[in-house]
Design a protein around this motif. Structure first.
Motif, PDB file in Angstrom:
ATOM      1  N   ASN A  95       0.825  -1.091  -0.103  1.00  0.00           N
ATOM      2  CA  ASN A  95       0.120  -0.037   0.016  1.00  0.00           C
ATOM      3  C   ASN A  95       0.988   1.344  -0.118  1.00  0.00           C
ATOM      4  OD1 ASN A  95      -2.176  -1.840   0.231  1.00  0.00           O
ATOM      5  ND2 ASN A  95      -2.891  -1.268   2.131  1.00  0.00           N
ATOM      6  N   SER A 114       0.248  -5.643  -1.804  1.00  0.00           N
ATOM      7  CA  SER A 114      -0.833  -4.413  -1.627  1.00  0.00           C
ATOM      8  C   SER A 114      -2.248  -4.790  -1.787  1.00  0.00           C
ATOM      9  CB  SER A 114      -0.403  -3.215  -2.507  1.00  0.00           C
ATOM     10  OG  SER A 114       0.732  -2.719  -2.206  1.00  0.00           O
ATOM     11  N   SER A 115      -3.130  -4.137  -1.125  1.00  0.00           N
ATOM     12  CA  SER A 115      -4.662  -4.297  -1.428  1.00  0.00           C
ATOM     13  C   SER A 115      -5.299  -2.926  -1.914  1.00  0.00           C
ATOM     14  CB  SER A 115      -5.276  -4.669   0.202  1.00  0.00           C
ATOM     15  OG  SER A 115      -5.060  -3.671   1.207  1.00  0.00           O
ATOM     16  N   ASP A 116      -4.403  -2.148  -2.016  1.00  0.00           N
ATOM     17  CA  ASP A 116      -4.974  -0.893  -2.756  1.00  0.00           C
ATOM     18  C   ASP A 116      -4.746  -0.796  -4.153  1.00  0.00           C
ATOM     19  OD1 ASP A 116      -2.395  -0.216  -2.524  1.00  0.00           O
ATOM     20  OD2 ASP A 116      -2.540   1.724  -1.485  1.00  0.00           O
ATOM     21  N   GLU A 117      -4.346   0.696  -4.815  1.00  0.00           N
ATOM     22  CA  GLU A 117      -3.970   0.717  -6.335  1.00  0.00           C
ATOM     23  C   GLU A 117      -2.512   0.532  -6.346  1.00  0.00           C
ATOM     24  OE1 GLU A 117      -5.968   2.997  -4.375  1.00  0.00           O
ATOM     25  OE2 GLU A 117      -7.785   2.529  -4.873  1.00  0.00           O
ATOM     26  N   THR A 118      -1.871   0.248  -5.451  1.00  0.00           N
ATOM     27  CA  THR A 118      -0.367   0.230  -5.747  1.00  0.00           C
ATOM     28  C   THR A 118      -0.091  -0.879  -6.880  1.00  0.00           C
ATOM     29  OG1 THR A 118       0.243   0.596  -3.360  1.00  0.00           O
ATOM     30  CG2 THR A 118       1.902  -0.302  -4.551  1.00  0.00           C
ATOM     31  N   LYS A 169       1.097   3.288  -2.880  1.00  0.00           N
ATOM     32  CA  LYS A 169       0.900   3.723  -4.175  1.00  0.00           C
ATOM     33  C   LYS A 169       1.393   5.152  -4.538  1.00  0.00           C
ATOM     34  CE  LYS A 169      -3.610   5.806  -2.839  1.00  0.00           C
ATOM     35  NZ  LYS A 169      -5.180   5.975  -3.052  1.00  0.00           N
ATOM     36  N   GLU A 175      -1.611  -1.383  -9.526  1.00  0.00           N
ATOM     37  CA  GLU A 175      -2.074  -0.765 -10.820  1.00  0.00           C
ATOM     38  C   GLU A 175      -0.830   0.243 -10.926  1.00  0.00           C
ATOM     39  OE1 GLU A 175      -4.060  -1.390  -8.517  1.00  0.00           O
ATOM     40  OE2 GLU A 175      -5.705  -2.269  -9.371  1.00  0.00           O
ATOM     41  N   VAL A 176      -0.378   1.021 -10.195  1.00  0.00           N
ATOM     42  CA  VAL A 176       0.787   1.691 -10.639  1.00  0.00           C
ATOM     43  C   VAL A 176       2.025   1.104 -10.914  1.00  0.00           C
ATOM     44  CG1 VAL A 176       2.354   3.485  -9.475  1.00  0.00           C
ATOM     45  CG2 VAL A 176      -0.243   3.586  -8.733  1.00  0.00           C
ATOM     46  N   GLU A 210       1.608  -0.150 -14.431  1.00  0.00           N
ATOM     47  CA  GLU A 210       1.730   0.677 -15.454  1.00  0.00           C
ATOM     48  C   GLU A 210       3.411   1.142 -15.631  1.00  0.00           C
ATOM     49  OE1 GLU A 210      -0.502   4.252 -14.325  1.00  0.00           O
ATOM     50  OE2 GLU A 210      -2.412   3.081 -14.423  1.00  0.00           O
ATOM     51  N   HIS A 246       3.345 -10.020  -7.565  1.00  0.00           N
ATOM     52  CA  HIS A 246       2.600  -9.529  -6.745  1.00  0.00           C
ATOM     53  C   HIS A 246       2.106 -10.885  -6.044  1.00  0.00           C
ATOM     54  CE1 HIS A 246      -1.075  -7.765  -4.701  1.00  0.00           C
ATOM     55  NE2 HIS A 246      -1.641  -8.716  -5.015  1.00  0.00           N
TER      56      HIS A 246
END
Length: 384
Positions: A11, A43-47, A13, A49-50, A53, A65
């Motif tokens: 977490n 992570s369990s958030d938008e990390t 991000k 996705e970042v 990318e 992951h």
């Protein structure tokens, strides 16, 4: 691949892009160095996705992951397995470890140092990124680790999460850490002879939240207990104390048999009981505490030395007891203090004299060197 930079993330991000940018900027001074960045992410958030990318646009960035897994230390071990570099550098994702030190760490590793540790406690270093309570917790954890494990005692920042090492240091090592302090696992189980500490300032967190919790502190103590139990030289003192306590029982049993079974005089019974207890302690220590896997001194050399050290220990106990009595302490308390002092004396002397060949063979010689903050950053800027 020359260098693998391993970053466990959970977490983070808002810190991912800044740390990758700063790593690239820092490594620009080492133009011919091939390096990769491995994020091992729980992570369990938008990390994620970042990270995805970044990995799609930057060939140096790789992501692994883990679903349903947590733990900074186990993430680093996973990173060791994935990394392709000749050298590894481990750092946190929260920007409290300055990427600007990477060139200096790399150069030290390239010159042959086995482990490089940026330290908050070398001249010019600072742990200013921690609040007063976190400083106390960190200090307590560090001191307990250094007391429990002999390989940590000469390392000023043994609980750091920022370090570099040769791949061979962990090759074949059975790393099975609990919680977050992976460096102590490496220092206890790794294969190395040289450690170099570089002063640095631990920075305050700009984004994200600290992962420190009481659960992680509990994991740290569990980790220490496990490491002590797995390290012959570190569990040795505890075995010595247990066998010493068993000697008291042997002494009392033999004394009772001689007094009430054979009606022997008190003084003679006491002397014989003490000699039997000493012999019992010697046998158990030789077979368990300092169990030799190779040729060493024979019993007819070790036993007299052990007895002499034990007799001095008895004298120390008596002297300490009388000293405590003179300053107003009751005899039982003085005796307890004396036993504690003599136990430490007996252990240290037996370790260094009676069974010295085993201790020397297991520990080896680890060389620790240090450099100040000004020297480290000069090296980092110049790339030497």
């Amino acid at each position: 691949m020359d260098l693998s930079i391993i970053i466990p993330s959970y977490n983070e991000k808002d810190n991912i892009r800044p740390i990758v940018r700063r790593i690239h900027e820092a490594m620009a001074s080492l133009r011919d160095v091939l390096y990769e960045i491995w994020f091992v992410d729980d992570s369990s958030d938008e990390t994620l996705e970042v990270l995805a990318e970044l990995a799609a646009t930057d060939e140096r960035v790789h992501v692994h992951h883990r679903n349903g897994e947590r733990g900074l230390a186990s993430a680093v071990v996973q990173g060791f397995k994935l990394a392709q570099g000749r050298y590894f550098i481990v750092m946190d994702a929260d920007l409290q470890h300055p990427p600007e030190l990477l060139p200096a760490m790399y150069e030290r590793l390239k010159q042959g140092t086995d482990i490089v540790i940026p330290s908050r406690f070398v001249e010019g270093g600072s742990d200013g990124g921690l609040g007063p309570f976190r400083k106390l917790v960190s200090w307590t954890a560090r001191v307990i680790g250094q007391i429990a494990l002999h390989r940590l005692r000469r390392i000023s920042d043994c609980t750091s999460g920022f370090f570099g090492l040769q791949r061979d240091v962990v090759a074949g090592a059975e790393l099975d850490p609990i919680g977050w302090k992976i460096l102590i696992e490496v220092l206890v189980k790794g294969h190395y002879r040289t450690v170099h500490e570089i002063a640095y300032s631990f920075l305050a967190r700009d984004a994200g939240e600290s992962k420190m919790s009481m659960h992680e502190q509990w994991n740290y103590f569990r980790h220490l207990v496990r490491l002590v139990s797995q390290s012959p030289s570190d569990r040795r003192f505890f075995l010595f104390c247990i066998i010493g306590a068993s000697g008291v029982i042997v002494n009392e049993v033999v004394l009772s048999i001689l007094l009430y079974g054979f009606h022997m005089k008190d003084t003679m019974a006491s002397i014989l009981a003490s000699l039997v207890a000493m012999l019992s302690n010697y046998i158990w220590n030789d077979q368990i505490t300092w169990r030799s896997q190779g040729a060493g001194r024979k019993w007819n050399v070790k036993l007299p030395i052990f007895v002499a050290i034990s007799l001095v220990g008895i004298l120390i106990t008596t002297l300490v007891m009388h000293t405590c009595e003179r300053i107003g302490l009751i005899v039982p308390i003085g005796q307890a203090v004396g036993i504690l002092v003599s136990t430490v004396w007996s252990y240290v002397m037996n370790n260094r004299v009676t069974w010295r060949e085993i201790e020397h063979r297991e520990r080896g010689d680890i060389v620790v060197t240090r450099e100040s903050a000004s020297t480290a950053f000069t090296r980092a800027k110049s790339g030497v």
